[in-house]
Design a protein around this motif. Sequence first.
Motif, PDB file in Angstrom:
ATOM      1  N   ALA A  16       0.830  -1.153   0.161  1.00 25.48           N
ATOM      2  CA  ALA A  16       0.155  -0.072   0.002  1.00 25.48           C
ATOM      3  C   ALA A  16       0.870   1.100   0.174  1.00 25.48           C
ATOM      4  O   ALA A  16       0.496   2.341  -0.693  1.00 25.48           O
ATOM      5  N   ASN A  17       1.999   1.396   0.655  1.00 29.00           N
ATOM      6  CA  ASN A  17       2.968   2.603   0.714  1.00 29.00           C
ATOM      7  C   ASN A  17       3.530   2.640  -0.692  1.00 29.00           C
ATOM      8  O   ASN A  17       3.682   3.753  -0.989  1.00 29.00           O
ATOM      9  N   SER A  18       3.514   1.489  -1.493  1.00 26.26           N
ATOM     10  CA  SER A  18       4.494   1.731  -2.803  1.00 26.26           C
ATOM     11  C   SER A  18       3.247   2.452  -3.607  1.00 26.26           C
ATOM     12  O   SER A  18       3.810   2.901  -4.739  1.00 26.26           O
ATOM     13  N   TRP A  19       1.968   2.361  -3.285  1.00 22.51           N
ATOM     14  CA  TRP A  19       1.070   3.079  -4.307  1.00 22.51           C
ATOM     15  C   TRP A  19       1.022   4.525  -4.054  1.00 22.51           C
ATOM     16  O   TRP A  19       0.438   5.365  -4.728  1.00 22.51           O
ATOM     17  N   GLY A  20       1.778   4.887  -2.794  1.00 26.19           N
ATOM     18  CA  GLY A  20       1.805   6.550  -2.654  1.00 26.19           C
ATOM     19  C   GLY A  20       0.696   7.045  -2.116  1.00 26.19           C
ATOM     20  O   GLY A  20       0.143   8.193  -2.019  1.00 26.19           O
ATOM     21  N   ILE A  21      -0.373   6.119  -1.287  1.00 29.56           N
ATOM     22  CA  ILE A  21      -1.547   6.628  -1.044  1.00 29.56           C
ATOM     23  C   ILE A  21      -1.795   6.671   0.576  1.00 29.56           C
ATOM     24  O   ILE A  21      -2.702   6.867   1.295  1.00 29.56           O
ATOM     25  N   LEU A  22      -0.407   5.984   1.184  1.00 29.94           N
ATOM     26  CA  LEU A  22      -0.685   5.498   2.910  1.00 29.94           C
ATOM     27  C   LEU A  22      -0.281   6.709   3.549  1.00 29.94           C
ATOM     28  O   LEU A  22       1.030   6.917   3.460  1.00 29.94           O
ATOM     29  N   ASP A  23      -1.036   6.940   4.569  1.00 30.94           N
ATOM     30  CA  ASP A  23      -0.747   7.964   5.566  1.00 30.94           C
ATOM     31  C   ASP A  23      -0.587   7.552   6.892  1.00 30.94           C
ATOM     32  O   ASP A  23      -0.156   8.312   7.821  1.00 30.94           O
ATOM     33  N   GLY A  24      -0.992   6.332   7.292  1.00 32.66           N
ATOM     34  CA  GLY A  24      -0.692   5.713   8.553  1.00 32.66           C
ATOM     35  C   GLY A  24      -1.178   4.235   8.701  1.00 32.66           C
ATOM     36  O   GLY A  24      -1.785   3.871   7.818  1.00 32.66           O
ATOM     37  N   VAL A  25      -0.997   3.783  10.059  1.00 32.91           N
ATOM     38  CA  VAL A  25      -1.536   2.448  10.167  1.00 32.91           C
ATOM     39  C   VAL A  25      -2.013   2.350  11.441  1.00 32.91           C
ATOM     40  O   VAL A  25      -1.715   3.128  12.504  1.00 32.91           O
ATOM     41  N   THR A  26      -2.953   1.375  11.557  1.00 32.90           N
ATOM     42  CA  THR A  26      -3.781   1.464  13.150  1.00 32.90           C
ATOM     43  C   THR A  26      -3.484  -0.229  13.236  1.00 32.90           C
ATOM     44  O   THR A  26      -3.696  -1.094  12.339  1.00 32.90           O
TER      45      THR A  26
END
Length: 216
Positions: A16-26
Motif C-alpha cells: 500500500a505504501n508503494s502506491w503512494g496513498i498511505l498516511d498511517g497504520v492502525t
Amino acid sequence: MKIFLDTANLDEIKEANSWGILDGVTTNPTILSREAGKGRFTDILKQICEIVDGPVSGEVIALNAKGMVTEALELSAIHENITIKVPMLPDGLKAVRELSAQGIKTNMTLVFTPSQAILAAKAGATFVSPFIGRLDDISHFGMDIAADIITIYENYGFETEVIIASVRHPLHVVEAGLCGADIVTMPFGVLERIVKHPLTDSGIKRFLEDWEKVQK
Ligand code: E4P
C-alpha cells in the motif's frame, strides 16, 4: 482524506505504501496476533514505523490508568510515529489526559457513541476511532454515529481527528468521505477492492487489443 491501513502485515503495508496513498497504520491486539510467529510485537511495530511516514497506532493492554501510561511510554520509545491506542474507559480518559499533557499522541478506541467521542476530545485525544462496521453488525447505522461526531467536533472546534474504523467495504470509505471524516483506516482487502473495477479491467483489455491491431 487520510488513508490508514488497519493491519500489522508488513507485506500489505509495503504494498500500500508503494502506491503512494498511505498516511498511517492502525493495529490492535487482534491484528497483531495475526502476525504471531513473525517476531516480537514491538519489533513489528518498529518495522511498520520504518515503512510508513505517518502515525502508527499500538494499543495498551492495561485496564488501569497507571498501567496504561507505563505501557504507553514503553510503546512511545519504539519510534516517534507511535500513537497510543487507549480504550474508552474512565481510566482510559485519565490516561489520555496524562499522555496528552506529556505530548504523546493518543487514539481513543472502541468508541461507539457521539457522547463517548465528546469525552475523548475533552480528555485531549489526538484521534478518536468510532467502530462503524461493528455497529452495522448489530443493526445500527454506524456511519450516522460518525457523522454526528464530526458535526459535534465542528460545533465546538475540537481538534481531535476522526478515524473511521472497523471498515468492511468500499462504500464505508465513500460514506466516510461524504460526512467529512479526517481519516479512514481499512484492511488491505478493502483497499484492493477500491482499486478494482470490471469496467477498468475490460477497458484496459480493449485498449491493448486495439493497439495490437495498429501495430500490424
Ligand atoms: C481500528 O482501529 C480497529 O483496529 C479496527 O478497525 C477494528 O475493526 P474490526 O471491527 O474489523 O475488528
